[in-house]
Design a protein around this motif. Structure first.
Motif, short mmCIF file in Angstrom:
data_model
loop_
_atom_site.label_atom_id
_atom_site.label_comp_id
_atom_site.label_asym_id
_atom_site.label_seq_id
_atom_site.Cartn_x
_atom_site.Cartn_y
_atom_site.Cartn_z
N TRP A 146 70.49 37.81 -66.70
CA TRP A 146 70.48 36.86 -67.83
C TRP A 146 70.36 37.61 -69.16
N LEU A 147 69.49 38.61 -69.21
CA LEU A 147 69.30 39.39 -70.44
C LEU A 147 70.54 40.19 -70.79
N LEU B 12 74.78 36.68 -65.00
CA LEU B 12 73.86 35.97 -64.11
C LEU B 12 74.30 36.11 -62.65
N ALA C 220 66.82 46.19 -61.47
CA ALA C 220 67.14 45.58 -62.76
C ALA C 220 68.16 46.38 -63.54
N VAL D 266 62.92 38.40 -59.10
CA VAL D 266 62.73 37.83 -60.44
C VAL D 266 63.29 38.76 -61.51
N GLY D 267 62.93 40.05 -61.42
CA GLY D 267 63.32 41.02 -62.44
C GLY D 267 64.81 41.22 -62.52
N THR E 152 67.30 39.15 -61.42
CA THR E 152 67.96 37.93 -61.90
C THR E 152 67.77 37.78 -63.42
N LEU E 153 66.55 38.03 -63.88
CA LEU E 153 66.26 37.98 -65.31
C LEU E 153 67.07 39.04 -66.06
N SER E 154 67.21 40.22 -65.46
CA SER E 154 67.99 41.28 -66.09
C SER E 154 69.45 40.87 -66.25
#
Length: 424
Positions: free
Chosen positions: A287-288, A134, A337, A280-281, A283-285
């Motif tokens: 997390w993923l 993260l 990402a 967004v992408g 930060t989400l990446s």
């Protein structure tokens, strides 16, 4: 009330420092036309300066990683931001193309290197035990945040006043961050009497190699890494990543839009719009990447990016605003990402202690690709009077990158010997 862990303050300062360095590099697209008009320089020469900058800050990454262990985080950030600020100030007095190559190619390239290469994984590895993915995702997304906020502002300033006023804004932001770094950055969690975020008890770290020559340490890391097939696959895919993002989109997207009659501010706004979804992408990446197989994440990222790049020339040719908006959303989610899972795979294969310098070399490949696209895009435009072939070829290369990453073997232990690579 529970006190906020100081690691998050370090992450915040690093976040805004990367924003400043990132906007300098991503602003190349809004300065191409003004420089071309005022100085009469050939577009390929201007693109060459930006290409040298991208390549230099990339190839400097492993050495920055080694220097971080020798002189510490705070001094490295101060020196780098001062170098970047110097290049920005010198931009006001340049009037020859060779001066631009030195200022934007060498000085700004070196000044931005630390912030845009190894700083994110360094801060994540040294200040965070938990939420590393993260943390990397947030820091990587910071370049998009600067683009989101500042690119339309810079474009509007250039449109209404001149490029010098836009450079002045960047200078003020750089100086502000230099003061904040000087006052608040610490080298390690120990300097404020804490442990890294999420660590319950202290772990003894090996300090072997910290007094070695940083150049020797960086090259030792490279010599060890080249023996591993996965290093070449990651470097190859990251070369294509740089080619298809900062090298092509970051440098030439705005000029490509202008060639179809789209105004400068509108084109910069489209690039800024990508930044919203990039934030967004990415930060989400991050997390993923803490939860899923990083190879498959990269496979889909590169494949979808390739499809969007092939779509762009069609959207511009048809003059479809709707398709252009769809492209900016789709591409934006995918822009950076790729970084968190690439760092994740590097850490899995080479280990936490070794991955910093080795990732620095992988990122050098990224910037070599960016340099090829920045200069190559200018050449393609010069010969064909259009960027269409450049974007189409970049899309095809992205499909190749998706094949590179999926054949990487999933493993969690280091393949390298401990000799020659230090904790970074």
């Amino acid at each position: 009330m529970k006190r906020i862990h100081y690691s998050w303050f370090i992450l915040s300062i690093t976040f805004f420092s990367i924003i400043v360095a990132g906007i300098v590099m991503s602003s190349s697209g809004v300065f191409i036309d003004p420089f071309e008009k005022e100085f009469g320089w050939d577009r390929s020469v201007i693109a060459l300066a930006f290409a040298i900058s991208m390549f230099l800050f990339g190839i400097s990454g492993p050495f920055m990683a080694a220097l971080l262990n020798v002189i510490g985080l705070k001094k490295m950030m101060i020196v780098s931001m001062t170098t970047l600020l110097t290049g920005i100030i010198l931009t006001f007095i340049m009037n020859q193309s060779w001066q631009m190559i030195i200022i934007w190619g060498l000085i700004i390239g070196l000044g931005s290197s630390l912030f845009l290469t190894v700083l994110s994984p360094y801060v994540a590895n040294h200040w965070f035990e938990k939420r590393r993915g993260l943390a990397v995702g947030i820091l990587t997304a910071s370049t998009a945040t600067g683009q989101l906020i500042l690119l339309p502002v810079l474009a509007a300033i250039i449109d209404q006043y001149s490029w010098r006023w836009a450079i002045g804004l960047i200078m003020i932001l750089s100086f502000t961050m230099l003061i904040i770094i000087f006052l608040f950055i610490k080298n390690t969690p120990k300097d404020v009497g804490i442990l890294p975020y999420g660590l319950e008890e202290e772990i003894q770290e090996s300090h072997e190699g910290q007094k070695e020559n940083p150049i020797v340490v960086a090259f030792n890391g490279l010599f060890e890494a080249v023996k591993v097939k996965e290093f070449w696959l990651l470097s190859g895919s990251f070369f294509i990543c740089g080619l298809s993002t900062s090298g092509l989109i970051g440098t030439h997207f705005i000029s490509y839009c202008i060639s179809f009659g789209i105004p400068l501010v509108t084109a910069a706004s489209f690039l800024s719009f990508m930044g919203i979804f990039n934030l967004v992408g990415t930060t989400l990446s991050g997390w993923l990447s803490d939860r899923f197989d990083n190879r498959w994440l990269l496979f889909w990222y590169y494949g979808l990016r390739g499809a969007s790049l092939v779509l762009l020339p069609y959207a511009l040719t048809e003059g479809s605003t709707t398709m252009l908006v769809i492209f900016t959303m789709f591409y934006g989610l995918d822009w950076i990402a790729t970084v968190p899972p690439t760092i994740g795979i590097s850490r899995q294969i080479f280990g936490t202690n070794k991955s910093g310098i080795i990732y620095g070399w992988i990122y050098a490949s990224h910037q070599a690709g960016a340099a090829v696209a920045a200069y190559g895009g200018g050449l393609i435009y010069k010969f064909f009077n259009t960027y269409t072939w450049a974007f189409f070829l970049a899309g095809v290369f992205c499909l190749l990158a998706s094949l590179f990453v999926i054949i990487i073997k999933k493993q969690h232990s280091s393949q390298l010997t401990k000799e020659g690579v230090m904790n970074v």
